[in-house]
Motif scaffolding. Structure first.
Motif, PDB file in Angstrom:
ATOM      1  N   LEU A   1     -44.934  78.086 -25.069  1.00 32.16           N
ATOM      2  CA  LEU A   1     -44.415  76.709 -25.279  1.00 32.16           C
ATOM      3  C   LEU A   1     -44.201  76.115 -24.111  1.00 32.16           C
ATOM      4  O   LEU A   1     -43.448  76.815 -23.041  1.00 32.16           O
ATOM      5  CB  LEU A   1     -42.889  76.776 -26.127  1.00 32.16           C
ATOM      6  N   VAL A   2     -44.553  74.944 -23.627  1.00 31.21           N
ATOM      7  CA  VAL A   2     -44.285  74.130 -22.518  1.00 31.21           C
ATOM      8  C   VAL A   2     -43.051  73.344 -22.596  1.00 31.21           C
ATOM      9  O   VAL A   2     -42.925  72.790 -23.395  1.00 31.21           O
ATOM     10  CB  VAL A   2     -45.564  73.389 -22.208  1.00 31.21           C
ATOM     11  N   GLU A   3     -42.049  73.792 -21.718  1.00 27.49           N
ATOM     12  CA  GLU A   3     -40.634  73.052 -21.880  1.00 27.49           C
ATOM     13  C   GLU A   3     -40.522  72.212 -20.470  1.00 27.49           C
ATOM     14  O   GLU A   3     -39.617  71.197 -20.935  1.00 27.49           O
ATOM     15  CB  GLU A   3     -39.567  74.097 -21.653  1.00 27.49           C
ATOM     16  N   SER A   4     -41.323  72.401 -19.494  1.00 26.77           N
ATOM     17  CA  SER A   4     -40.867  71.367 -18.611  1.00 26.77           C
ATOM     18  C   SER A   4     -41.296  70.215 -18.760  1.00 26.77           C
ATOM     19  O   SER A   4     -42.752  69.693 -19.033  1.00 26.77           O
ATOM     20  CB  SER A   4     -41.638  72.020 -16.955  1.00 26.77           C
ATOM     21  N   GLU A   5     -40.746  68.718 -18.474  1.00 27.64           N
ATOM     22  CA  GLU A   5     -41.285  67.679 -18.724  1.00 27.64           C
ATOM     23  C   GLU A   5     -42.526  67.320 -17.920  1.00 27.64           C
ATOM     24  O   GLU A   5     -43.289  66.683 -18.182  1.00 27.64           O
ATOM     25  CB  GLU A   5     -39.847  66.472 -18.692  1.00 27.64           C
ATOM     26  N   ALA A   6     -42.363  67.727 -16.672  1.00 26.91           N
ATOM     27  CA  ALA A   6     -43.272  67.553 -15.651  1.00 26.91           C
ATOM     28  C   ALA A   6     -44.821  68.339 -16.173  1.00 26.91           C
ATOM     29  O   ALA A   6     -45.836  67.674 -16.182  1.00 26.91           O
ATOM     30  CB  ALA A   6     -43.094  67.947 -14.198  1.00 26.91           C
ATOM     31  N   GLU A   7     -44.606  69.435 -16.786  1.00 25.23           N
ATOM     32  CA  GLU A   7     -45.947  70.065 -17.185  1.00 25.23           C
ATOM     33  C   GLU A   7     -46.217  69.459 -18.395  1.00 25.23           C
ATOM     34  O   GLU A   7     -47.614  69.457 -18.720  1.00 25.23           O
ATOM     35  CB  GLU A   7     -45.500  71.601 -17.240  1.00 25.23           C
ATOM     36  N   LYS A   8     -45.314  68.928 -19.289  1.00 25.02           N
ATOM     37  CA  LYS A   8     -45.908  68.266 -20.300  1.00 25.02           C
ATOM     38  C   LYS A   8     -46.549  67.104 -20.141  1.00 25.02           C
ATOM     39  O   LYS A   8     -47.707  66.903 -20.614  1.00 25.02           O
ATOM     40  CB  LYS A   8     -44.654  68.103 -21.343  1.00 25.02           C
ATOM     41  N   MET A   9     -46.262  66.345 -19.068  1.00 23.15           N
ATOM     42  CA  MET A   9     -46.979  65.186 -18.469  1.00 23.15           C
ATOM     43  C   MET A   9     -48.278  65.434 -18.120  1.00 23.15           C
ATOM     44  O   MET A   9     -49.240  65.050 -18.358  1.00 23.15           O
ATOM     45  CB  MET A   9     -46.100  64.467 -17.855  1.00 23.15           C
ATOM     46  N   ASN A  10     -48.380  66.456 -17.290  1.00 26.41           N
ATOM     47  CA  ASN A  10     -49.585  66.819 -16.864  1.00 26.41           C
ATOM     48  C   ASN A  10     -50.517  67.520 -17.826  1.00 26.41           C
ATOM     49  O   ASN A  10     -51.848  67.143 -18.017  1.00 26.41           O
ATOM     50  CB  ASN A  10     -49.558  68.228 -16.035  1.00 26.41           C
ATOM     51  N   ALA A  11     -50.125  67.875 -18.839  1.00 19.48           N
ATOM     52  CA  ALA A  11     -50.709  68.470 -19.985  1.00 19.48           C
ATOM     53  C   ALA A  11     -51.297  67.268 -20.779  1.00 19.48           C
ATOM     54  O   ALA A  11     -52.634  67.251 -21.398  1.00 19.48           O
ATOM     55  CB  ALA A  11     -49.927  69.328 -21.140  1.00 19.48           C
ATOM     56  N   LEU A  12     -50.462  66.313 -21.065  1.00 21.74           N
ATOM     57  CA  LEU A  12     -51.031  65.055 -21.665  1.00 21.74           C
ATOM     58  C   LEU A  12     -52.055  64.165 -20.982  1.00 21.74           C
ATOM     59  O   LEU A  12     -53.023  63.737 -21.530  1.00 21.74           O
ATOM     60  CB  LEU A  12     -49.685  64.102 -22.251  1.00 21.74           C
ATOM     61  N   GLN A  13     -52.042  64.272 -19.741  1.00 22.98           N
ATOM     62  CA  GLN A  13     -52.916  63.964 -18.941  1.00 22.98           C
ATOM     63  C   GLN A  13     -54.277  64.602 -19.129  1.00 22.98           C
ATOM     64  O   GLN A  13     -55.550  64.181 -19.288  1.00 22.98           O
ATOM     65  CB  GLN A  13     -52.647  63.829 -17.469  1.00 22.98           C
ATOM     66  N   ALA A  14     -54.276  65.833 -19.148  1.00 15.71           N
ATOM     67  CA  ALA A  14     -55.445  66.613 -19.263  1.00 15.71           C
ATOM     68  C   ALA A  14     -55.954  66.434 -20.932  1.00 15.71           C
ATOM     69  O   ALA A  14     -57.205  66.503 -20.713  1.00 15.71           O
ATOM     70  CB  ALA A  14     -54.978  68.134 -19.232  1.00 15.71           C
ATOM     71  N   PHE A  15     -55.210  66.023 -21.827  1.00 27.61           N
ATOM     72  CA  PHE A  15     -55.700  65.952 -22.956  1.00 27.61           C
ATOM     73  C   PHE A  15     -56.574  64.254 -22.950  1.00 27.61           C
ATOM     74  O   PHE A  15     -57.851  64.293 -23.399  1.00 27.61           O
ATOM     75  CB  PHE A  15     -54.490  65.435 -24.176  1.00 27.61           C
ATOM     76  N   SER A  16     -55.873  63.492 -22.049  1.00 23.53           N
ATOM     77  CA  SER A  16     -56.484  62.085 -21.960  1.00 23.53           C
ATOM     78  C   SER A  16     -57.922  62.116 -21.153  1.00 23.53           C
ATOM     79  O   SER A  16     -58.659  61.820 -21.772  1.00 23.53           O
ATOM     80  CB  SER A  16     -55.609  61.221 -21.168  1.00 23.53           C
ATOM     81  N   GLU A  17     -57.871  63.026 -20.150  1.00 23.51           N
ATOM     82  CA  GLU A  17     -59.037  63.125 -19.454  1.00 23.51           C
ATOM     83  C   GLU A  17     -60.196  63.931 -20.169  1.00 23.51           C
ATOM     84  O   GLU A  17     -61.415  63.683 -19.933  1.00 23.51           O
ATOM     85  CB  GLU A  17     -58.804  63.546 -18.158  1.00 23.51           C
ATOM     86  N   GLN A  18     -59.721  64.893 -21.119  1.00 20.83           N
ATOM     87  CA  GLN A  18     -60.670  65.659 -21.850  1.00 20.83           C
ATOM     88  C   GLN A  18     -61.315  64.811 -22.773  1.00 20.83           C
ATOM     89  O   GLN A  18     -62.620  64.994 -23.009  1.00 20.83           O
ATOM     90  CB  GLN A  18     -60.246  66.634 -22.700  1.00 20.83           C
ATOM     91  N   MET A  19     -60.731  63.733 -23.363  1.00 20.14           N
ATOM     92  CA  MET A  19     -61.279  62.842 -24.375  1.00 20.14           C
ATOM     93  C   MET A  19     -62.197  61.552 -23.678  1.00 20.14           C
ATOM     94  O   MET A  19     -63.322  61.550 -24.008  1.00 20.14           O
ATOM     95  CB  MET A  19     -60.152  62.124 -25.301  1.00 20.14           C
ATOM     96  N   ILE A  20     -61.328  60.924 -22.610  1.00 16.02           N
ATOM     97  CA  ILE A  20     -61.961  59.942 -22.082  1.00 16.02           C
ATOM     98  C   ILE A  20     -61.618  59.922 -20.513  1.00 16.02           C
ATOM     99  O   ILE A  20     -60.475  59.659 -20.155  1.00 16.02           O
ATOM    100  CB  ILE A  20     -61.567  58.533 -22.679  1.00 16.02           C
ATOM    101  N   SER A  21     -62.432  60.277 -19.797  1.00 15.77           N
ATOM    102  CA  SER A  21     -62.243  60.563 -18.486  1.00 15.77           C
ATOM    103  C   SER A  21     -62.078  59.119 -17.571  1.00 15.77           C
ATOM    104  O   SER A  21     -62.675  58.093 -17.962  1.00 15.77           O
ATOM    105  CB  SER A  21     -63.410  60.954 -17.237  1.00 15.77           C
TER     106      SER A  21
END
Length: 221
Positions: free
Chosen positions: A117-137
């Motif tokens: 589980l990712v608990e850090s808010e900063a890492e959660k935001m980085n993860a969501l950016q990774a999702f976004s870039e994976q789909m549409i750079s």
């Protein structure tokens, strides 16, 4: 064994069928993971196997999975169950002279490990950016980023890229020697994921242009 350039291999992750097609090279594995859009995540609960298709994002040597904070799937994975994570890119159909030797050209990755589980808010935001870039750079910098309420409603798991392998098939069919004289067409039918023409949201303001990353959208190099 593993090193900085290769993933760890054990009995469960060793390529046994046609091992010459297998590789533990990180660069190859990362390239396949970065081009794919959908992973199939396998796990077992109470002797019942499940395989669930999921979107994902990669950040360095880890993958991120996400969903609702009440997702039963993610609640199960965060308990530390063994996970098998797979992606496949289908590059073509291989048409042989005999039906027995018909095949497919592909690039695939199979990974093993446990999600956390990712608990850090900063890492959660980085993860969501990774999702976004994976789909549409390029989309992350254009759209509204998640707010604190949306972050709370989202559960994110981190999955390490430590153990597994890639497997790749390329090239023409491999027919039996005596079949090469048969008057039957043989070869490859390349396949590729291509984007259509973007469709406007009916509520979109008329003065907003289609972003270039959508008009020129493609997967891979």
């Amino acid at each position: 064994m593993s090193d900085s350039n290769n993933l760890k291999v054990t009995k469960r992750s060793k390529v046994r069928r046609l091992p010459k097609r297998g590789s533990q090279e990180r660069e190859l594995i990362y390239n396949i993971l970065d081009e794919a859009l959908v992973a199939h995540v396998g796990f077992t609960v109470d002797n019942q196997p499940f395989v669930i298709p999921m979107a994902y994002g990669r950040e360095g040597d880890r993958l991120y999975l996400h969903g609702s904070s009440v997702s039963r799937l993610l609640k199960t994975l965060e308990q530390g169950v063994d996970v098998c994570f797979t992606v496949t890119l289908l590059d073509g159909l291989v048409i042989a002279r005999s039906l027995f030797h018909h095949s497919m050209n592909y690039r695939s990755v199979v990974l093993f490990g446990k999600a956390k589980l990712v608990e850090s808010e900063a890492e959660k935001m980085n993860a969501l950016q990774a999702f976004s870039e994976q789909m549409i750079s390029g989309r992350w910098s254009d759209a509204r980023i998640p707010n604190s309420q949306e972050l709370k409603a989202t559960k994110i798991l981190s999955f390490p890229i430590e153990e597994g392998s890639a497997k790749v098939r390329t090239g023409p069919p491999s027919d039996d020697l005596e079949d090469y004289a048969l008057p039957i067409w043989a070869g490859e039918l390349p396949l590729k994921l291509t984007a259509g023409v973007p469709v406007f949201d009916p509520k979109l303001a008329s003065n907003i242009a289609i972003p270039e990353y959508l008009t020129n959208y493609h997967r891979g190099v």
